[in-house]
Scaffold this active site. Structure first.
Site, PDB file in Angstrom:
ATOM      1  N   THR A  13       0.966  -1.169   0.098  1.00  0.00           N
ATOM      2  CA  THR A  13       0.221   0.083  -0.116  1.00  0.00           C
ATOM      3  C   THR A  13       0.815   1.228   0.133  1.00  0.00           C
ATOM      4  O   THR A  13       0.422   2.375  -0.321  1.00  0.00           O
ATOM      5  CB  THR A  13      -0.855   0.145   1.093  1.00  0.00           C
ATOM      6  OG1 THR A  13      -0.002  -0.231   2.400  1.00  0.00           O
ATOM      7  CG2 THR A  13      -2.035  -0.984   1.118  1.00  0.00           C
ATOM      8  N   GLY A  14       2.203   1.131   0.224  1.00  0.00           N
ATOM      9  CA  GLY A  14       2.990   2.247   0.500  1.00  0.00           C
ATOM     10  C   GLY A  14       3.442   2.999  -1.000  1.00  0.00           C
ATOM     11  O   GLY A  14       3.188   2.407  -1.825  1.00  0.00           O
ATOM     12  N   CYS A 150      18.976   4.918  -1.576  1.00  0.00           N
ATOM     13  CA  CYS A 150      18.846   5.398  -2.936  1.00  0.00           C
ATOM     14  C   CYS A 150      19.932   6.385  -3.298  1.00  0.00           C
ATOM     15  O   CYS A 150      20.292   6.344  -4.683  1.00  0.00           O
ATOM     16  CB  CYS A 150      17.572   6.238  -3.027  1.00  0.00           C
ATOM     17  SG  CYS A 150      16.799   7.162  -1.656  1.00  0.00           S
ATOM     18  N   HIS A 243      17.185  12.079  -7.417  1.00  0.00           N
ATOM     19  CA  HIS A 243      18.341  12.730  -6.391  1.00  0.00           C
ATOM     20  C   HIS A 243      19.435  13.218  -7.429  1.00  0.00           C
ATOM     21  O   HIS A 243      19.996  12.416  -8.379  1.00  0.00           O
ATOM     22  CB  HIS A 243      18.981  11.516  -5.715  1.00  0.00           C
ATOM     23  CG  HIS A 243      17.861  11.274  -4.607  1.00  0.00           C
ATOM     24  ND1 HIS A 243      16.660  12.021  -4.317  1.00  0.00           N
ATOM     25  CD2 HIS A 243      17.965  10.273  -3.507  1.00  0.00           C
ATOM     26  CE1 HIS A 243      16.130  11.390  -3.045  1.00  0.00           C
ATOM     27  NE2 HIS A 243      16.882  10.356  -2.769  1.00  0.00           N
ATOM     28  N   ASN A 328      15.308   8.260  -7.360  1.00  0.00           N
ATOM     29  CA  ASN A 328      15.391   7.605  -6.184  1.00  0.00           C
ATOM     30  C   ASN A 328      14.277   6.460  -5.946  1.00  0.00           C
ATOM     31  O   ASN A 328      14.583   5.329  -5.252  1.00  0.00           O
ATOM     32  CB  ASN A 328      15.103   8.780  -5.145  1.00  0.00           C
ATOM     33  CG  ASN A 328      14.046   9.611  -5.400  1.00  0.00           C
ATOM     34  OD1 ASN A 328      13.950  10.183  -6.252  1.00  0.00           O
ATOM     35  ND2 ASN A 328      12.887   9.385  -4.352  1.00  0.00           N
TER      36      ASN A 328
HETATM   37  P1  NAP Z   1       5.525   3.971   3.200  1.00  0.00           P
HETATM   38  O1  NAP Z   1       4.839   4.784   2.166  1.00  0.00           O
HETATM   39  O2  NAP Z   1       5.338   4.409   4.577  1.00  0.00           O
HETATM   40  O3  NAP Z   1       4.830   2.320   2.975  1.00  0.00           O
HETATM   41  C1  NAP Z   1       5.072   1.518   4.107  1.00  0.00           C
HETATM   42  C2  NAP Z   1       4.345   0.108   3.873  1.00  0.00           C
HETATM   43  O4  NAP Z   1       4.683  -0.709   5.161  1.00  0.00           O
HETATM   44  C3  NAP Z   1       2.946   0.317   3.754  1.00  0.00           C
HETATM   45  O5  NAP Z   1       2.473  -0.551   3.043  1.00  0.00           O
HETATM   46  C4  NAP Z   1       2.365   0.023   5.218  1.00  0.00           C
HETATM   47  O6  NAP Z   1       1.147  -0.600   5.231  1.00  0.00           O
HETATM   48  C5  NAP Z   1       3.350  -1.207   5.715  1.00  0.00           C
HETATM   49  N1  NAP Z   1       3.409  -1.307   7.062  1.00  0.00           N
HETATM   50  C6  NAP Z   1       3.697  -0.411   8.278  1.00  0.00           C
HETATM   51  N2  NAP Z   1       3.513  -0.845   9.326  1.00  0.00           N
HETATM   52  C7  NAP Z   1       3.285  -2.339   9.203  1.00  0.00           C
HETATM   53  C8  NAP Z   1       3.607  -3.324   9.891  1.00  0.00           C
HETATM   54  N3  NAP Z   1       3.786  -3.329  11.256  1.00  0.00           N
HETATM   55  N4  NAP Z   1       3.346  -4.727   9.505  1.00  0.00           N
HETATM   56  C9  NAP Z   1       3.179  -4.693   7.894  1.00  0.00           C
HETATM   57  N5  NAP Z   1       3.305  -3.778   7.073  1.00  0.00           N
HETATM   58  C10 NAP Z   1       3.466  -2.690   7.641  1.00  0.00           C
HETATM   59  O7  NAP Z   1       7.072   3.809   2.864  1.00  0.00           O
HETATM   60  P2  NAP Z   1       7.791   3.988   1.554  1.00  0.00           P
HETATM   61  O8  NAP Z   1       8.404   5.411   1.369  1.00  0.00           O
HETATM   62  O9  NAP Z   1       7.135   3.250   0.476  1.00  0.00           O
HETATM   63  O10 NAP Z   1       9.137   3.158   2.074  1.00  0.00           O
HETATM   64  C11 NAP Z   1       9.226   1.618   2.217  1.00  0.00           C
HETATM   65  C12 NAP Z   1      10.632   1.179   2.273  1.00  0.00           C
HETATM   66  O11 NAP Z   1      11.339   1.528   1.165  1.00  0.00           O
HETATM   67  C13 NAP Z   1      11.496   1.879   3.476  1.00  0.00           C
HETATM   68  O12 NAP Z   1      12.359   1.148   4.223  1.00  0.00           O
HETATM   69  C14 NAP Z   1      12.176   3.025   2.644  1.00  0.00           C
HETATM   70  O13 NAP Z   1      13.240   3.390   3.862  1.00  0.00           O
HETATM   71  C15 NAP Z   1      12.611   2.280   1.566  1.00  0.00           C
HETATM   72  N6  NAP Z   1      12.885   3.294   0.377  1.00  0.00           N
HETATM   73  C16 NAP Z   1      12.166   4.034   0.240  1.00  0.00           C
HETATM   74  C17 NAP Z   1      12.429   5.043  -0.858  1.00  0.00           C
HETATM   75  C18 NAP Z   1      11.518   6.077  -1.556  1.00  0.00           C
HETATM   76  O14 NAP Z   1      12.016   6.890  -2.406  1.00  0.00           O
HETATM   77  N7  NAP Z   1      10.360   6.407  -0.935  1.00  0.00           N
HETATM   78  C19 NAP Z   1      13.699   5.005  -1.622  1.00  0.00           C
HETATM   79  C20 NAP Z   1      14.562   3.853  -1.197  1.00  0.00           C
HETATM   80  C21 NAP Z   1      14.237   2.987  -0.113  1.00  0.00           C
HETATM   81  P3  NAP Z   1      -0.119   0.193   5.803  1.00  0.00           P
HETATM   82  O15 NAP Z   1      -0.639   1.053   4.503  1.00  0.00           O
HETATM   83  O16 NAP Z   1      -1.079  -0.882   6.109  1.00  0.00           O
HETATM   84  O17 NAP Z   1       0.069   0.968   7.002  1.00  0.00           O
END
Ligand code: NAP
Length: 350
Positions: A13-14, A150, A243, A328
């Site tokens: 979902t994220g 990233c 980035h 990124n």
């Molecule tokens: P996000 O939008 O906050 O999404 C987090 C996801 O994890 C959601 O699907 C959420 O589900 C789920 N979640 C949260 N708490 C949970 C739990 N206790 N048990 C199971 N699922 C859970 O985060 P994001 O930006 O996509 O980032 C995800 C990862 O990728 C992170 O580790 C981040 O550091 C990494 N990352 C991100 C980027 C970027 O550009 N954004 C780049 C490189 C790496 P719900 O919707 O149900 O809460």
């Protein structure tokens, strides 16, 4: 036709999870079997659990899929793509690996573990063999494979050609990082619009420790980190995706900017990496125009998986300096994990 392998998306979902769904819905070798998120979303359809944040077809046509909890006893597949935050990943990813899945993770939780590959196919494809070491040491049937931070991904992707052609002794990097790197809703608009935020928690340390591991060599079942010195300064700017990094590098033999340009233009990744289904046409794209690369013009090209280099010129301190740009959330997140899984498939690990 080759059968598609079932996969589970953890954190579907994220922001990164949605990018996984968009990439995987039409993937030639992978098929989304399960979508998982937190207990608060479990039992709901994707389209009820969260808001679609990307362009293109909403939920990539998967909006009616019912979300499961991140539990390998209830939602398992031999390939798991993880877009979980680090604290959740620390609990969930090992359970999938123990159950037999190859887990392709975006989280920082296990990146620096000595038996976990920190993988970019174009930069260090042989590191994938650490999977065997991880299985043996931990007695697990599956394994965790991480993609790097990233910002570190963009830096390492630009340094790899210079490592291969000349040798790299040191790199100083200042980043101008997109707000999407902070997830959704990310940085408050009032903090970043018309502004620069000169601090991103833990980011500089990640770049400085992950880059030597990525550029290092696999020797006797472990990675010998590359001996280069890395200094990073990470800033948040009002850019949506992409980035940009200003890099000064000290290279072995102090090559001229013209020789460095030639190295970027002529470098090709190993054939196993360039032949993957999602591989960009050119892993490193060298721009000649003085005002390129730019996030708005270049970040999305080739599905966001190319690394763009430009402004190669002399540096009075280090010898040569240049600008590098990468997406990124694709090259640094979802697209990176999918490429890693494609490499595992090509290497016969799946
Ligand atoms: P996000 O939008 O906050 O999404 C987090 C996801 O994890 C959601 O699907 C959420 O589900 C789920 N979640 C949260 N708490 C949970 C739990 N206790 N048990 C199971 N699922 C859970 O985060 P994001 O930006 O996509 O980032 C995800 C990862 O990728 C992170 O580790 C981040 O550091 C990494 N990352 C991100 C980027 C970027 O550009 N954004 C780049 C490189 C790496 P719900 O919707 O149900 O809460």
């Amino acid at each position: 036709m080759t059968a598609r392998l079932p996969v589970v998306v953890l954190g579907a979902t994220g922001v990164v999870g949605q990018r996984f769904l968009r990439r995987l819905a039409a993937h030639p070798r992978f098929e989304v079997a399960h979508v998982c998120a937190s207990e608060k979303s479990a039992g709901k359809r994707l389209k009820e659990a969260a808001t679609w944040r990307l362009g293109g077809e909403e939920w990539a046509g998967l909006g009616d899929r019912v979300v499961a909890a991140c539990d390998p006893d209830r939602a398992f597949a031999p390939v798991a793509f993880s877009a979980l935050d680090a604290d959740v990943a620390r609990e969930v990813e090992p359970r999938y690996a123990e159950r037999g899945a190859l887990v392709f993770s975006n989280a920082s939780a296990f990146r620096m573990e000595p038996d976990v590959p920190l993988l970019i196919p174009e930069v260090n494809a042989p590191h994938l063999a650490l999977v065997h070491e991880q299985r043996r040491r931990r007695g697990r049937r599956g394994a965790i494979v991480c993609n790097p931070n990233c910002t570190a991904t963009v830096l390492a992707s630009a340094l790899a050609p210079l490592r291969d052609v000349f040798g790299v002794e040191a790199a100083a990097m200042t980043s101008l990082q997109a707000v999407s790197g902070a997830g959704y809703p990310g940085v408050a608009s009032l903090d970043v619009l018309g502004n620069v935020v000169p601090f991103i928690r833990n980011e500089e340390a990640k770049v400085e420790e992950e880059t030597p591991k990525m550029l290092g060599r696999l020797e006797g079942g472990r990675v010998a980190p590359h001996p280069l010195a890395v200094s990073a300064a990470c800033l948040r700017v009002a850019v949506v995706d992409g980035h940009t990094e200003a890099v000064s590098a000290r290279l072995v033999g102090a090559p001229s900017p013209a020789a460095v340009r030639e190295a970027f233009a002529g470098w090709r990744p190993p054939p196993i990496a360039s032949g993957l289904p999602s591989a960009p046409r050119r892993a490193v794209v060298l721009h000649d125009a003085d005002d390129r690369p730019q996030p708005r013009l270049d970040a999305e090209s080739d599905g966001g998986l190319a690394t763009h280099v430009g402004r190669v010129r002399a540096c009075a301190l280090f010898g040569v300096k240049f600008v590098v740009l990468g997406h990124n959330a694709e090259r640094g997140a979802a697209g990176a994990s999918v490429l890693n899984a494609e490499l595992a498939l090509a290497e016969g690990l799946l």
